[in-house]
Design a protein around this motif. Structure first.
Motif, PDB file in Angstrom:
ATOM      1  N   SER A 228      -4.261   0.239  10.409  1.00 32.72           N
ATOM      2  CA  SER A 228      -2.788   0.648   9.501  1.00 32.72           C
ATOM      3  C   SER A 228      -2.078  -0.590   9.493  1.00 32.72           C
ATOM      4  N   GLN A 229      -2.128  -1.581  10.099  1.00 31.80           N
ATOM      5  CA  GLN A 229      -1.263  -2.839  10.329  1.00 31.80           C
ATOM      6  C   GLN A 229      -1.729  -3.779   9.733  1.00 31.80           C
ATOM      7  N   LEU A 230      -3.030  -3.689   9.486  1.00 32.38           N
ATOM      8  CA  LEU A 230      -3.566  -4.952   8.437  1.00 32.38           C
ATOM      9  C   LEU A 230      -3.782  -4.694   6.801  1.00 32.38           C
ATOM     10  N   LEU A 231      -4.003  -3.687   6.512  1.00 31.50           N
ATOM     11  CA  LEU A 231      -3.978  -2.753   5.103  1.00 31.50           C
ATOM     12  C   LEU A 231      -2.298  -2.974   4.903  1.00 31.50           C
ATOM     13  N   ALA A 232      -1.181  -2.812   5.409  1.00 32.31           N
ATOM     14  CA  ALA A 232      -0.077  -3.023   5.080  1.00 32.31           C
ATOM     15  C   ALA A 232       0.063  -4.348   4.998  1.00 32.31           C
ATOM     16  N   ASP A 233      -0.657  -5.337   5.486  1.00 34.01           N
ATOM     17  CA  ASP A 233       0.013  -6.297   5.285  1.00 34.01           C
ATOM     18  C   ASP A 233      -0.630  -7.132   4.740  1.00 34.01           C
ATOM     19  N   ALA A 234      -1.672  -6.891   4.101  1.00 33.17           N
ATOM     20  CA  ALA A 234      -2.556  -6.950   3.128  1.00 33.17           C
ATOM     21  C   ALA A 234      -1.956  -8.598   1.768  1.00 33.17           C
ATOM     22  N   GLU A 235      -3.442  -9.213   1.798  1.00 30.33           N
ATOM     23  CA  GLU A 235      -2.655 -10.708   0.592  1.00 30.33           C
ATOM     24  C   GLU A 235      -2.138  -9.806  -0.619  1.00 30.33           C
ATOM     25  N   GLY A 236      -0.253 -10.369  -0.773  1.00 26.48           N
ATOM     26  CA  GLY A 236       0.266 -10.058  -2.166  1.00 26.48           C
ATOM     27  C   GLY A 236       0.633  -8.382  -2.377  1.00 26.48           C
ATOM     28  N   ALA A 237      -0.722  -7.533  -1.690  1.00 33.49           N
ATOM     29  CA  ALA A 237      -0.591  -6.470  -1.225  1.00 33.49           C
ATOM     30  C   ALA A 237       0.987  -5.991  -2.136  1.00 33.49           C
ATOM     31  N   THR A 238       0.872  -4.890  -2.836  1.00 30.32           N
ATOM     32  CA  THR A 238       2.291  -3.898  -3.713  1.00 30.32           C
ATOM     33  C   THR A 238       1.450  -2.461  -3.183  1.00 30.32           C
ATOM     34  N   LYS A 239       0.865  -1.754  -2.850  1.00 23.83           N
ATOM     35  CA  LYS A 239       0.595  -0.669  -2.255  1.00 23.83           C
ATOM     36  C   LYS A 239      -0.178  -0.518  -1.283  1.00 23.83           C
ATOM     37  N   GLU A 240      -0.376   0.316  -0.661  1.00 24.36           N
ATOM     38  CA  GLU A 240      -1.351   1.017   0.561  1.00 24.36           C
ATOM     39  C   GLU A 240      -1.532   2.422   0.235  1.00 24.36           C
ATOM     40  N   VAL A 241      -3.259   2.546  -0.407  1.00 22.21           N
ATOM     41  CA  VAL A 241      -3.828   3.226  -0.976  1.00 22.21           C
ATOM     42  C   VAL A 241      -4.901   3.746  -0.289  1.00 22.21           C
ATOM     43  N   GLU A 242      -4.652   5.833   0.193  1.00 16.83           N
ATOM     44  CA  GLU A 242      -5.445   5.997   1.052  1.00 16.83           C
ATOM     45  C   GLU A 242      -6.849   7.013  -0.092  1.00 16.83           C
ATOM     46  N   ILE A 243      -7.484   6.308  -0.177  1.00 12.67           N
ATOM     47  CA  ILE A 243      -8.915   7.306  -0.647  1.00 12.67           C
ATOM     48  C   ILE A 243      -9.759   8.583  -0.127  1.00 12.67           C
ATOM     49  N   GLU A 244      -9.299   9.803  -0.303  1.00 11.19           N
ATOM     50  CA  GLU A 244      -9.432  11.232   1.068  1.00 11.19           C
ATOM     51  C   GLU A 244     -10.606  11.369  -0.042  1.00 11.19           C
ATOM     52  N   VAL A 245     -11.898  11.593   0.401  1.00  8.88           N
ATOM     53  CA  VAL A 245     -13.282  12.112  -0.515  1.00  8.88           C
ATOM     54  C   VAL A 245     -13.251  13.732   0.582  1.00  8.88           C
ATOM     55  N   ARG A 246     -13.505  14.740  -0.418  1.00  7.21           N
ATOM     56  CA  ARG A 246     -13.719  15.904   0.636  1.00  7.21           C
ATOM     57  C   ARG A 246     -14.875  16.123  -0.404  1.00  7.21           C
ATOM     58  N   ASN A 247     -15.736  17.302   0.571  1.00  5.86           N
ATOM     59  CA  ASN A 247     -16.802  18.038  -0.303  1.00  5.86           C
ATOM     60  C   ASN A 247     -17.533  16.999  -0.326  1.00  5.86           C
ATOM     61  N   ALA A 248     -18.396  16.622   0.445  1.00  4.92           N
ATOM     62  CA  ALA A 248     -19.347  15.449   0.197  1.00  4.92           C
ATOM     63  C   ALA A 248     -20.658  16.234   0.730  1.00  4.92           C
ATOM     64  N   ALA A 249     -21.802  15.859   0.383  1.00  6.03           N
ATOM     65  CA  ALA A 249     -22.865  16.920   1.182  1.00  6.03           C
ATOM     66  C   ALA A 249     -23.101  16.171   2.562  1.00  6.03           C
TER      67      ALA A 249
ATOM     68  N   GLU B 189     -21.391  12.200   5.446  1.00  6.07           N
ATOM     69  CA  GLU B 189     -20.249  11.722   5.568  1.00  6.07           C
ATOM     70  C   GLU B 189     -20.696  10.399   4.810  1.00  6.07           C
ATOM     71  N   ASP B 190     -21.745  10.079   4.971  1.00  3.23           N
ATOM     72  CA  ASP B 190     -22.114   8.316   4.203  1.00  3.23           C
ATOM     73  C   ASP B 190     -22.122   9.376   2.788  1.00  3.23           C
ATOM     74  N   ASP B 191     -22.525   9.480   1.811  1.00  4.92           N
ATOM     75  CA  ASP B 191     -21.978   9.616   0.459  1.00  4.92           C
ATOM     76  C   ASP B 191     -20.239   9.485   0.476  1.00  4.92           C
ATOM     77  N   ALA B 192     -19.324  10.416   1.685  1.00  8.88           N
ATOM     78  CA  ALA B 192     -18.078  10.237   1.413  1.00  8.88           C
ATOM     79  C   ALA B 192     -18.001   8.669   1.820  1.00  8.88           C
ATOM     80  N   VAL B 193     -18.679   8.185   2.520  1.00  7.29           N
ATOM     81  CA  VAL B 193     -18.109   6.477   2.163  1.00  7.29           C
ATOM     82  C   VAL B 193     -17.873   6.095   1.170  1.00  7.29           C
ATOM     83  N   GLU B 194     -18.997   5.902   1.093  1.00  4.75           N
ATOM     84  CA  GLU B 194     -20.207   5.194  -0.430  1.00  4.75           C
ATOM     85  C   GLU B 194     -18.791   5.644  -1.805  1.00  4.75           C
ATOM     86  N   VAL B 195     -18.674   6.786  -2.197  1.00  5.76           N
ATOM     87  CA  VAL B 195     -17.566   7.239  -3.045  1.00  5.76           C
ATOM     88  C   VAL B 195     -16.276   6.357  -2.501  1.00  5.76           C
TER      89      VAL B 195
END
Lengths: 386, 386
Positions: A255-276, A278-284
């Motif tokens: 989370s510290q890496l994410l917060a310090d990413a070069e030039g970023a103005t947003k930390e974006v969390e993408i939560e994928v639910r109800n996938a067939a 876990e690999d599908d959820a990660v791919e999406v």
């Protein structure tokens, strides 16, 4: 308790200015495990173009034993040919001589520009300086010395009620991507654990933390995450307890890496639910995380859910387009593959963005983290090596 | 000879301002094949989230016969649910009624923002206006009406010495990506050809032109490339001759898309040589084309070949890291996986960049085209829908 890699008992560290970087900033770190155990495990970049220190370190850790880790910023020593490998070997030998170890007990990590040889006179004298400066309070200095474009040093500590501790430090602010964000990370613990156990624990922790951080889709040549166990606490915790503590340290550093990413103005969390699966959820999640058009939209505070659907549509995951739901910061902007609540309701003024995707295809889930794509990202990465 | 889709005999076209776009610009185009033949073929986006007009048009062209193509800018009609499909159907019916055709002979294309319904009153009256304005000189107006963020209209013509002609128009300036750059393209010819022949010709031409254009890695929901044959020349050329002419028109339009990509300051040609397979060469080229760090470096005139190697290393192509050669604008900056000629020698001041990669793994090759990643790309795509 001191910071980062010296929070756990049995470790000393140092960070020094060896003159590898032009500006005189700290650029060489050393972490030493004083035992009694020297069990270790590491994971490395999946990039097939691996830097010399990665090729060296894969061999060094193969026996599950590491006594010292030397890390330099100011140069990646990647794509440097046989000469670059010789440089890494010489660095390990210098550490071994200074500490009375074998070179095969020394892990080497480098970070910085690809394609240029390291200034070895500076590296070798820096190793001696660092060896002389080793301290049980040196964790903060070590974390400082591995910064490149990182705006802050990154450390984390989890202390167990059972009398043992896990600490760590990491660097990484660009090239954050798949199969490890571009980063170096050293985790130390005074819990006792066998190498095979550490290896399983580390892989599981990394899989669900650093591997789900995808700031800019670019996989580096130097990524390394290593865990060292000194056993100095005399406690051998359960695998579950140690795994949880290591995962907490990894998640904190991620989370510290994410917060310090070069030039970023947003930390974006993408939560994928109800996938067939876990690999599908990660791919999406990863496909959404890598969509430049969406990342630009988020930079512009535009809740452009159409770009989320377009990104989902490029995957092989199980889903039906007309069942997809998408929420952005709690507003259900897409229901059943079409417009839902008004996009006007979405508040994107803060740094945190939560994108929720419901695939309606099963019961598995995963969360992937990314950043927006900003003017400053372009600026930093167009000017880095010149 | 008139421009674009009316250069070949047997075609009329029009472009009108139907009021779909807010600003009053031209936004609806109609292309009609007056025969004698109505053979046609089309390829569509590989995105699994397909816009309503794509779902309609896949069915319409299934019999290899199309009489008219109606295209609108100002709205993609994607992710619009069953209502969006009804809108597409109504548009095709309106065209059919105006021209005395069956709706199943009408291909429909839309482009613009995802997730919003089209203003159907404007679309339907626009169809009538366009039908009334059809002209054998209408190719330029039609090309004008399909622009979104395109800064110029895009047309191409190849006239065969054999007495037949292939012409085309295209739009596309963002979301340029894999399995079709995001784009609409209508190609017309007065050469006679059977639908199956046209289909094979079109797929082969697209595979090596539009499919190798990857400006920003984002695959759209609306991509459509259609070829219509009127047979009005009375000539049935050899498959090879017609394929070459169609490929030339596609390549010409593809280069116009590349030159007009949103915010780009460079046109980048990535030539991958000595690959084990053509697929390997394309995979390596595409991986380089999608590396944001490299694209930022090129924007900053930085010949950062290390990022080229890091991108190659993420692929599954056959290669050995220490055999890779990379040239940038003719300078061999990387030889055998390490630094070669000085990067100082590379001149990146112009718009054209040629990156040459030698995999030393076989004898196949492919060229992929992309752009740099600029401040203006971020700007245009952070402000597009808001």
């Amino acid at each position: 308790m001191t910071a980062g890699v010296t929070a756990a008992g049995g470790f000393r560290a140092a960070g020094v200015a060896a003159g590898i970087k032009a500006g005189g900033a700290a650029d060489l770190a050393l972490v030493v495990n004083d035992g009694p155990s020297d069990a270790a495990a590491a994971v490395f970049t999946a990039n097939r173009v691996k830097a010399a220190p990665v090729l060296w370190s894969q061999q060094a850790v193969a026996d599950g034993r590491i006594r010292a880790v030397v890390l330099n910023s100011g140069g990646a020593n990647a794509c440097t040919g046989p000469g670059g490998f010789t440089d890494t070997h010489a660095t390990a030998e210098q550490v071994a001589n200074a500490l009375g170890l074998g070179a095969g007990d020394v892990l080497v990590c480098s970070t910085g520009l690809i394609g240029e040889r390291l200034p070895m006179a500076a590296v070798l004298s820096g190793v001696d300086m660092a060896a002389a400066a080793l301290s049980v309070d040196g964790g903060a200095d070590a974390a400082e010395a591995i910064r490149t474009t990182d705006s802050v040093a990154k450390t984390a500590v989890v202390a167990s009620a059972g009398g043992w501790t896990v600490g760590g430090m990491a660097k990484g602010a660009g090239m954050l991507a798949p199969g490890l964000a571009t980063m170096l990370c050293v985790i130390t613990t005074d819990a006792a654990a066998e190498p095979a156990e550490l290896d399983a624990i580390l892989r599981q922790a990394v899989r669900r933390t650093f591997d789900r951080l995808d700031s800019d889709g670019c996989m580096s040549t130097n990524d390394t995450v290593v865990v060292l166990s000194s056993g100095a606490s005399g406690v051998h915790p359960s695998r579950e307890d140690l795994e949880q503590a290591v995962a907490e340290v990894c998640a904190d550093l991620a989370s510290q890496l994410l917060a310090d990413a070069e030039g970023a103005t947003k930390e974006v969390e993408i939560e994928v639910r109800n996938a067939a699966t876990e690999d599908d959820a990660v791919e999406v999640g990863r496909s959404i995380a890598r969509n430049n058009l969406l990342k630009c939209a988020l930079f512009g505070n535009d809740p452009n859910w159409g770009r989320v659907l377009a990104a989902i549509g490029t995957t092989a995951a199980a889903f039906e387009p007309d069942l997809l739901d998408v929420s952005i910061n709690g507003v259900q902007v897409c229901i059943a593959g079409a417009a839902g609540q008004s996009r006007e309701l979405v508040d994107l003024s803060g740094r945190s963005v939560l994108i929720g995707v419901d695939l309606h295809a099963g019961s598995e889930h995963a969360t992937v983290f990314t950043n927006d794509l900003s003017h400053a990202y372009v600026e930093e990465n167009s000017a880095y090596s010149s």
